[in-house]
Write an enzyme that holds these catalytic residues in place. Structure first.
Site, mmCIF file in Angstrom:
data_model
loop_
_atom_site.group_PDB
_atom_site.id
_atom_site.type_symbol
_atom_site.label_atom_id
_atom_site.label_comp_id
_atom_site.label_asym_id
_atom_site.label_seq_id
_atom_site.Cartn_x
_atom_site.Cartn_y
_atom_site.Cartn_z
ATOM 1 N N CYS A 104 1.167 -1.301 0.313
ATOM 2 C CA CYS A 104 -0.512 -0.020 0.026
ATOM 3 C C CYS A 104 1.053 0.800 0.017
ATOM 4 O O CYS A 104 1.769 1.727 1.248
ATOM 5 C CB CYS A 104 -0.835 0.234 0.876
ATOM 6 S SG CYS A 104 -1.375 1.584 1.245
ATOM 7 N N CYS A 107 -0.369 3.543 2.096
ATOM 8 C CA CYS A 107 -0.673 4.019 3.769
ATOM 9 C C CYS A 107 -0.462 2.878 4.457
ATOM 10 O O CYS A 107 0.572 2.409 4.272
ATOM 11 C CB CYS A 107 -1.638 4.942 4.785
ATOM 12 S SG CYS A 107 -3.301 4.258 3.731
ATOM 13 N N SER A 108 -1.512 1.668 4.584
ATOM 14 C CA SER A 108 -1.051 0.797 5.421
ATOM 15 C C SER A 108 -2.254 -0.287 4.458
ATOM 16 O O SER A 108 -2.569 -1.270 6.006
ATOM 17 C CB SER A 108 -0.253 0.215 6.503
ATOM 18 O OG SER A 108 -1.674 1.841 7.221
ATOM 19 N N CYS A 109 -3.106 0.038 3.938
ATOM 20 C CA CYS A 109 -4.322 -0.838 3.627
ATOM 21 C C CYS A 109 -3.590 -2.731 3.450
ATOM 22 O O CYS A 109 -2.449 -3.067 2.386
ATOM 23 C CB CYS A 109 -4.880 -0.581 2.090
ATOM 24 S SG CYS A 109 -5.405 1.482 2.438
HETATM 25 FE FE FE Z 1 -3.212 1.878 3.365
#
Ligand code: FE
Length: 205
Positions: A104, A107-109
């Site tokens: 991602c 961000c951190s999906c």
């Molecule tokens: Fe994300």
């Protein structure tokens, strides 16, 4: 014993989390039982073992695999894995000619229902940028050698769509059942930074 020495084994972050939690509970904003239940869910029920069962079923059931690749959200829900951060799933299949890697960049999906919470490195800025610019270099750092003749496809997760890699089934596991196979599947292989290694041959005595 004072409060301070009692908490001296906690890190600064743990102390902050604890303080925030007690503040939210005091103000009536959070129900401690609900919080405990949520944490327990992610510690015990939701994790890479779920994704591993999906992969193992796809390896041992060709019809399921077709369904999984066509409509991952429904095929994964069929295993009982649904919920937040997994509403729209897409499964990408590793083949002899293609290796898939998930990141991602924003961000951190991450697909929570099948993989649990993301590891720290997945959320780090170096991984997020380098997975796109230098996927082969990132794979090498995980000890994963991908042949020059193998194409690497990088999939950028978003809030709308989460990816899961269907790794290649290791040689020598063709006769195994889904339960046995699931034990072999690692979290990292479903993110695409590693491959599933062939099981160690049993040492005869
Ligand atoms: Fe994300």
């Amino acid at each position: 014993m004072t409060d301070h020495s009692d908490h001296s084994h906690l890190s600064d972050t743990e102390l902050r989390v604890r303080s925030l939690e007690s503040l939210l509970v005091d103000k009536g904003m959070v129900d401690p039982a609900a919080l405990d239940a949520l944490i327990q869910t992610y510690e015990e029920k939701v994790g890479p073992q779920n994704g591993a069962r999906v992969v193992a079923r796809a390896w041992s059931d060709p019809k399921y695999k077709v369904w999984l690749l066509r409509d991952a959200t429904a095929a994964i829900a069929d295993m009982g894995y649904t919920g937040r951060q997994g509403e729209h799933m897409y499964v990408v299949e590793n083949t002899p000619g293609t290796h898939n890697l998930v990141v991602c960049t924003l961000c951190s999906c991450y697909p929570w229902p099948v993989l649990g919470l993301p590891p720290t490195w997945y959320k780090s800025a170096p991984y997020r940028s380098r997975a796109v610019m230098d996927p082969r270099g990132v794979l090498a750092e995980f000890g994963t050698e991908v042949g020059e003749d193998v194409a690497i496809r990088v999939w950028d997760s978003t809030a709308e769509l989460r990816y899961l890699v269907l790794p290649q089934q290791p040689d020598g596991t063709e006769g195994m059942g889904a339960e046995e196979l699931a034990v072999l599947v690692t979290r990292n292989s479903m993110i695409g930074v590693e491959v599933v290694p062939a099981p160690m041959p049993e040492v005869s005595k």
